[in-house]
Motif scaffolding. Sequence first.
Motif, PDB file in Angstrom:
ATOM      1  N   SER A  13      -8.962   9.159   3.296  1.00  0.00           N
ATOM      2  CA  SER A  13      -7.828   9.972   3.753  1.00  0.00           C
ATOM      3  C   SER A  13      -7.256   9.405   5.050  1.00  0.00           C
ATOM      4  O   SER A  13      -6.049   9.448   5.286  1.00  0.00           O
ATOM      5  CB  SER A  13      -8.268  11.423   3.967  1.00  0.00           C
ATOM      6  N   LEU A  27      -4.926   6.567   4.250  1.00  0.00           N
ATOM      7  CA  LEU A  27      -3.659   7.092   3.729  1.00  0.00           C
ATOM      8  C   LEU A  27      -2.817   7.678   4.863  1.00  0.00           C
ATOM      9  O   LEU A  27      -1.597   7.490   4.913  1.00  0.00           O
ATOM     10  CB  LEU A  27      -3.936   8.148   2.659  1.00  0.00           C
ATOM     11  N   ASN A  28      -3.498   8.365   5.795  1.00  0.00           N
ATOM     12  CA  ASN A  28      -2.788   8.984   6.923  1.00  0.00           C
ATOM     13  C   ASN A  28      -2.145   7.955   7.848  1.00  0.00           C
ATOM     14  O   ASN A  28      -1.230   8.288   8.606  1.00  0.00           O
ATOM     15  CB  ASN A  28      -3.741   9.866   7.736  1.00  0.00           C
ATOM     16  N   ILE A  68       0.919   4.240  -2.792  1.00  0.00           N
ATOM     17  CA  ILE A  68       0.717   5.653  -2.438  1.00  0.00           C
ATOM     18  C   ILE A  68       1.828   6.509  -3.044  1.00  0.00           C
ATOM     19  O   ILE A  68       1.568   7.565  -3.628  1.00  0.00           O
ATOM     20  CB  ILE A  68       0.675   5.835  -0.904  1.00  0.00           C
ATOM     21  N   THR A 104       0.840  -1.209   0.000  1.00  0.00           N
ATOM     22  CA  THR A 104       0.000   0.000   0.000  1.00  0.00           C
ATOM     23  C   THR A 104       0.872   1.254   0.000  1.00  0.00           C
ATOM     24  O   THR A 104       0.593   2.228  -0.704  1.00  0.00           O
ATOM     25  CB  THR A 104      -0.922   0.012   1.234  1.00  0.00           C
ATOM     26  N   LYS A 105       1.941   1.209   0.762  1.00  0.00           N
ATOM     27  CA  LYS A 105       2.844   2.361   0.841  1.00  0.00           C
ATOM     28  C   LYS A 105       3.474   2.657  -0.517  1.00  0.00           C
ATOM     29  O   LYS A 105       3.575   3.818  -0.934  1.00  0.00           O
ATOM     30  CB  LYS A 105       3.930   2.087   1.884  1.00  0.00           C
ATOM     31  N   ALA A 110      -5.576  10.236  -2.003  1.00  0.00           N
ATOM     32  CA  ALA A 110      -6.437   9.165  -1.491  1.00  0.00           C
ATOM     33  C   ALA A 110      -7.519   8.808  -2.508  1.00  0.00           C
ATOM     34  O   ALA A 110      -7.795   7.623  -2.758  1.00  0.00           O
ATOM     35  CB  ALA A 110      -7.064   9.596  -0.169  1.00  0.00           C
ATOM     36  N   HIS A 168      -0.334   5.598   6.794  1.00  0.00           N
ATOM     37  CA  HIS A 168       0.993   5.376   6.208  1.00  0.00           C
ATOM     38  C   HIS A 168       1.826   6.658   6.157  1.00  0.00           C
ATOM     39  O   HIS A 168       3.041   6.618   6.352  1.00  0.00           O
ATOM     40  CB  HIS A 168       0.842   4.807   4.796  1.00  0.00           C
ATOM     41  N   SER A 215       1.266   9.239  -5.944  1.00  0.00           N
ATOM     42  CA  SER A 215       1.628  10.612  -5.571  1.00  0.00           C
ATOM     43  C   SER A 215       2.612  11.193  -6.575  1.00  0.00           C
ATOM     44  O   SER A 215       2.477  12.345  -7.008  1.00  0.00           O
ATOM     45  CB  SER A 215       2.249  10.633  -4.171  1.00  0.00           C
TER      46      SER A 215
END
Length: 209
Positions: free
Chosen positions: A37, A40-41, A8, A4-5, A30, A43, A12
Amino acid sequence: MKSTKEKILDNSRHLFNEQSYSSVTIRMIAKSLKMSSGNLNYHFKKREEILEALYFEMTKEFDYRLLNFPKMEVSINQIKIEIKLTMKRMIDYQFFWTDLFNIINLNDNIKTHFHKIYDARFESYIFLFTQLKKNKLMKVSILDWECQNLAEQMIVYSNTWLYSTVLYGGRINESIIEKKANTLLSILYPYLTVKGKKEFYKIIDSNKR
Protein backbone atom coordinates in the motif's frame (compact mmCIF):
# COMPACT_ATOMS: atom_id res chain seq x y z
CA MET A 1 5.79 -1.21 -21.38
CA LYS A 2 3.28 0.43 -19.08
CA SER A 3 4.48 2.57 -16.20
CA THR A 4 3.59 1.71 -12.61
CA LYS A 5 1.08 4.55 -12.59
CA GLU A 6 -0.61 3.23 -15.73
CA LYS A 7 -0.77 -0.27 -14.24
CA ILE A 8 -2.39 1.11 -11.09
CA LEU A 9 -5.01 2.94 -13.15
CA ASP A 10 -5.74 -0.10 -15.34
CA ASN A 11 -6.13 -2.45 -12.37
CA SER A 12 -8.20 0.08 -10.46
CA ARG A 13 -10.54 0.52 -13.42
CA HIS A 14 -11.07 -3.23 -13.73
CA LEU A 15 -11.71 -3.58 -10.00
CA PHE A 16 -14.10 -0.62 -9.96
CA ASN A 17 -15.98 -2.07 -12.94
CA GLU A 18 -16.26 -5.48 -11.29
CA GLN A 19 -17.07 -4.41 -7.72
CA SER A 20 -17.98 -0.68 -7.85
CA TYR A 21 -15.86 2.26 -6.77
CA SER A 22 -17.24 2.33 -3.23
CA SER A 23 -16.40 -1.34 -2.63
CA VAL A 24 -12.73 -1.20 -3.62
CA THR A 25 -10.04 -0.06 -1.20
CA ILE A 26 -6.46 1.08 -1.75
CA ARG A 27 -5.32 -2.15 -0.09
CA MET A 28 -7.34 -4.23 -2.57
CA ILE A 29 -5.81 -2.36 -5.50
CA ALA A 30 -2.30 -2.83 -4.10
CA LYS A 31 -2.93 -6.54 -3.51
CA SER A 32 -4.14 -7.02 -7.10
CA LEU A 33 -0.83 -5.54 -8.29
CA LYS A 34 1.25 -7.47 -5.73
CA MET A 35 2.66 -4.27 -4.29
CA SER A 36 2.55 -2.68 -0.86
CA SER A 37 0.00 0.00 0.00
CA GLY A 38 2.94 2.29 0.71
CA ASN A 39 4.30 1.84 -2.80
CA LEU A 40 0.87 2.58 -4.28
CA ASN A 41 0.54 5.65 -2.05
CA TYR A 42 3.74 7.00 -3.59
CA HIS A 43 1.81 7.39 -6.86
CA PHE A 44 -1.66 8.11 -5.49
CA LYS A 45 -2.12 9.41 -1.95
CA LYS A 46 -5.76 8.37 -1.79
CA ARG A 47 -8.39 6.49 -3.75
CA GLU A 48 -10.08 9.72 -4.88
CA GLU A 49 -6.92 10.67 -6.79
CA ILE A 50 -7.22 7.42 -8.76
CA LEU A 51 -10.87 8.18 -9.44
CA GLU A 52 -10.04 11.65 -10.75
CA ALA A 53 -7.21 10.33 -12.93
CA LEU A 54 -9.50 7.68 -14.44
CA TYR A 55 -12.25 10.22 -15.07
CA PHE A 56 -9.96 12.52 -17.03
CA GLU A 57 -8.45 9.53 -18.82
CA MET A 58 -11.96 8.60 -19.95
CA THR A 59 -13.02 12.10 -20.96
CA LYS A 60 -9.83 12.89 -22.87
CA GLU A 61 -11.31 11.13 -25.90
CA PHE A 62 -14.72 12.76 -25.38
CA ASP A 63 -13.11 16.21 -25.17
CA TYR A 64 -11.15 15.60 -28.36
CA ARG A 65 -14.21 14.47 -30.28
CA LEU A 66 -16.28 17.41 -29.05
CA LEU A 67 -13.53 19.76 -30.18
CA ASN A 68 -13.53 18.20 -33.65
CA PHE A 69 -17.30 17.80 -33.85
CA PRO A 70 -17.78 20.69 -36.33
CA LYS A 71 -15.48 18.86 -38.79
CA MET A 72 -17.56 15.68 -38.67
CA GLU A 73 -19.39 14.47 -41.75
CA VAL A 74 -23.08 14.96 -40.96
CA SER A 75 -25.21 11.99 -41.92
CA ILE A 76 -27.48 9.59 -40.05
CA ASN A 77 -24.92 6.84 -40.53
CA GLN A 78 -22.07 8.93 -39.12
CA ILE A 79 -24.17 9.87 -36.11
CA LYS A 80 -24.74 6.15 -35.47
CA ILE A 81 -20.99 5.50 -35.70
CA GLU A 82 -20.26 8.29 -33.20
CA ILE A 83 -22.93 6.98 -30.82
CA LYS A 84 -21.43 3.48 -30.83
CA LEU A 85 -17.90 4.77 -30.29
CA THR A 86 -19.10 6.75 -27.28
CA MET A 87 -21.00 3.80 -25.83
CA LYS A 88 -17.98 1.51 -26.12
CA ARG A 89 -15.83 4.09 -24.35
CA MET A 90 -18.42 4.31 -21.58
CA ILE A 91 -18.35 0.54 -21.10
CA ASP A 92 -14.60 0.70 -20.46
CA TYR A 93 -15.43 2.96 -17.49
CA GLN A 94 -18.70 1.33 -16.54
CA PHE A 95 -18.27 1.97 -12.82
CA PHE A 96 -18.59 5.72 -13.39
CA TRP A 97 -21.84 5.61 -15.39
CA THR A 98 -23.58 3.08 -13.14
CA ASP A 99 -22.99 5.28 -10.08
CA LEU A 100 -22.97 8.66 -11.80
CA PHE A 101 -24.72 10.83 -9.20
CA ASN A 102 -22.64 9.65 -6.25
CA ILE A 103 -19.30 9.77 -8.05
CA ILE A 104 -19.58 13.28 -9.48
CA ASN A 105 -20.42 14.53 -6.00
CA LEU A 106 -17.26 13.01 -4.52
CA ASN A 107 -14.87 15.26 -6.40
CA ASP A 108 -15.23 18.95 -7.26
CA ASN A 109 -12.91 18.74 -10.28
CA ILE A 110 -14.95 15.90 -11.76
CA LYS A 111 -18.23 17.68 -11.05
CA THR A 112 -17.07 20.95 -12.62
CA HIS A 113 -15.74 19.25 -15.73
CA PHE A 114 -18.82 17.05 -16.12
CA HIS A 115 -21.08 20.10 -16.10
CA LYS A 116 -18.79 21.82 -18.57
CA ILE A 117 -19.01 18.80 -20.87
CA TYR A 118 -22.80 18.91 -20.62
CA ASP A 119 -22.81 22.44 -22.01
CA ALA A 120 -20.44 21.45 -24.82
CA ARG A 121 -22.53 18.38 -25.68
CA PHE A 122 -25.69 20.48 -25.73
CA GLU A 123 -24.16 22.99 -28.14
CA SER A 124 -22.83 20.14 -30.30
CA TYR A 125 -26.32 18.69 -30.64
CA ILE A 126 -27.74 22.09 -31.62
CA PHE A 127 -24.99 22.40 -34.23
CA LEU A 128 -25.75 18.86 -35.43
CA PHE A 129 -29.45 19.65 -35.89
CA THR A 130 -28.55 22.76 -37.89
CA GLN A 131 -26.34 20.70 -40.20
CA LEU A 132 -28.99 18.00 -40.58
CA LYS A 133 -31.44 20.68 -41.68
CA LYS A 134 -28.94 22.03 -44.21
CA ASN A 135 -28.50 18.52 -45.59
CA LYS A 136 -32.29 18.13 -45.82
CA LEU A 137 -32.25 15.24 -43.36
CA MET A 138 -34.15 17.10 -40.63
CA LYS A 139 -37.28 19.21 -40.91
CA VAL A 140 -36.54 22.93 -41.12
CA SER A 141 -39.87 23.69 -39.45
CA ILE A 142 -38.64 22.48 -36.05
CA LEU A 143 -38.65 25.32 -33.53
CA ASP A 144 -35.65 26.29 -31.39
CA TRP A 145 -37.27 25.07 -28.17
CA GLU A 146 -37.96 21.70 -29.82
CA CYS A 147 -34.29 21.39 -30.75
CA GLN A 148 -33.30 22.25 -27.19
CA ASN A 149 -35.65 19.62 -25.75
CA LEU A 150 -34.41 17.08 -28.26
CA ALA A 151 -30.78 17.77 -27.33
CA GLU A 152 -31.57 17.31 -23.65
CA GLN A 153 -33.43 14.05 -24.27
CA MET A 154 -30.50 12.62 -26.20
CA ILE A 155 -27.98 13.66 -23.54
CA VAL A 156 -30.09 12.16 -20.74
CA TYR A 157 -30.43 8.86 -22.59
CA SER A 158 -26.70 8.86 -23.37
CA ASN A 159 -25.90 9.31 -19.68
CA THR A 160 -28.27 6.61 -18.40
CA TRP A 161 -28.48 3.78 -20.96
CA LEU A 162 -25.64 1.84 -19.33
CA TYR A 163 -27.05 2.21 -15.82
CA SER A 164 -30.50 1.01 -16.91
CA THR A 165 -29.01 -1.94 -18.81
CA VAL A 166 -27.08 -3.11 -15.75
CA LEU A 167 -30.02 -2.37 -13.44
CA TYR A 168 -32.29 -4.75 -15.34
CA GLY A 169 -29.67 -7.46 -15.66
CA GLY A 170 -28.79 -6.92 -19.31
CA ARG A 171 -25.54 -8.32 -20.67
CA ILE A 172 -23.15 -5.77 -22.10
CA ASN A 173 -22.15 -7.01 -25.54
CA GLU A 174 -22.10 -5.90 -29.19
CA SER A 175 -25.78 -6.77 -29.58
CA ILE A 176 -26.87 -4.54 -26.69
CA ILE A 177 -24.69 -1.69 -27.95
CA GLU A 178 -26.38 -1.97 -31.34
CA LYS A 179 -29.82 -1.98 -29.74
CA LYS A 180 -29.14 0.98 -27.45
CA ALA A 181 -27.51 2.98 -30.26
CA ASN A 182 -30.61 2.43 -32.40
CA THR A 183 -32.83 3.53 -29.51
CA LEU A 184 -30.87 6.74 -29.07
CA LEU A 185 -30.89 7.38 -32.80
CA SER A 186 -34.65 6.78 -32.94
CA ILE A 187 -35.23 9.84 -30.72
CA LEU A 188 -34.39 11.82 -33.86
CA TYR A 189 -36.84 9.92 -36.07
CA PRO A 190 -40.00 12.08 -35.69
CA TYR A 191 -38.00 15.14 -36.70
CA LEU A 192 -36.44 13.67 -39.85
CA THR A 193 -37.49 14.49 -43.39
CA VAL A 194 -38.51 11.78 -45.86
CA LYS A 195 -34.89 11.70 -47.01
CA GLY A 196 -33.68 11.42 -43.41
CA LYS A 197 -36.13 8.61 -42.62
CA LYS A 198 -34.98 6.66 -45.68
CA GLU A 199 -31.39 6.90 -44.48
CA PHE A 200 -32.51 5.92 -40.97
CA TYR A 201 -34.29 2.77 -42.20
CA LYS A 202 -31.36 1.89 -44.43
CA ILE A 203 -29.09 1.82 -41.39
CA ILE A 204 -31.55 -0.07 -39.18
CA ASP A 205 -32.37 -2.64 -41.87
CA SER A 206 -28.69 -3.28 -42.65
CA ASN A 207 -28.13 -4.25 -39.02
CA LYS A 208 -30.88 -6.87 -39.17
CA ARG A 209 -29.26 -8.79 -42.00
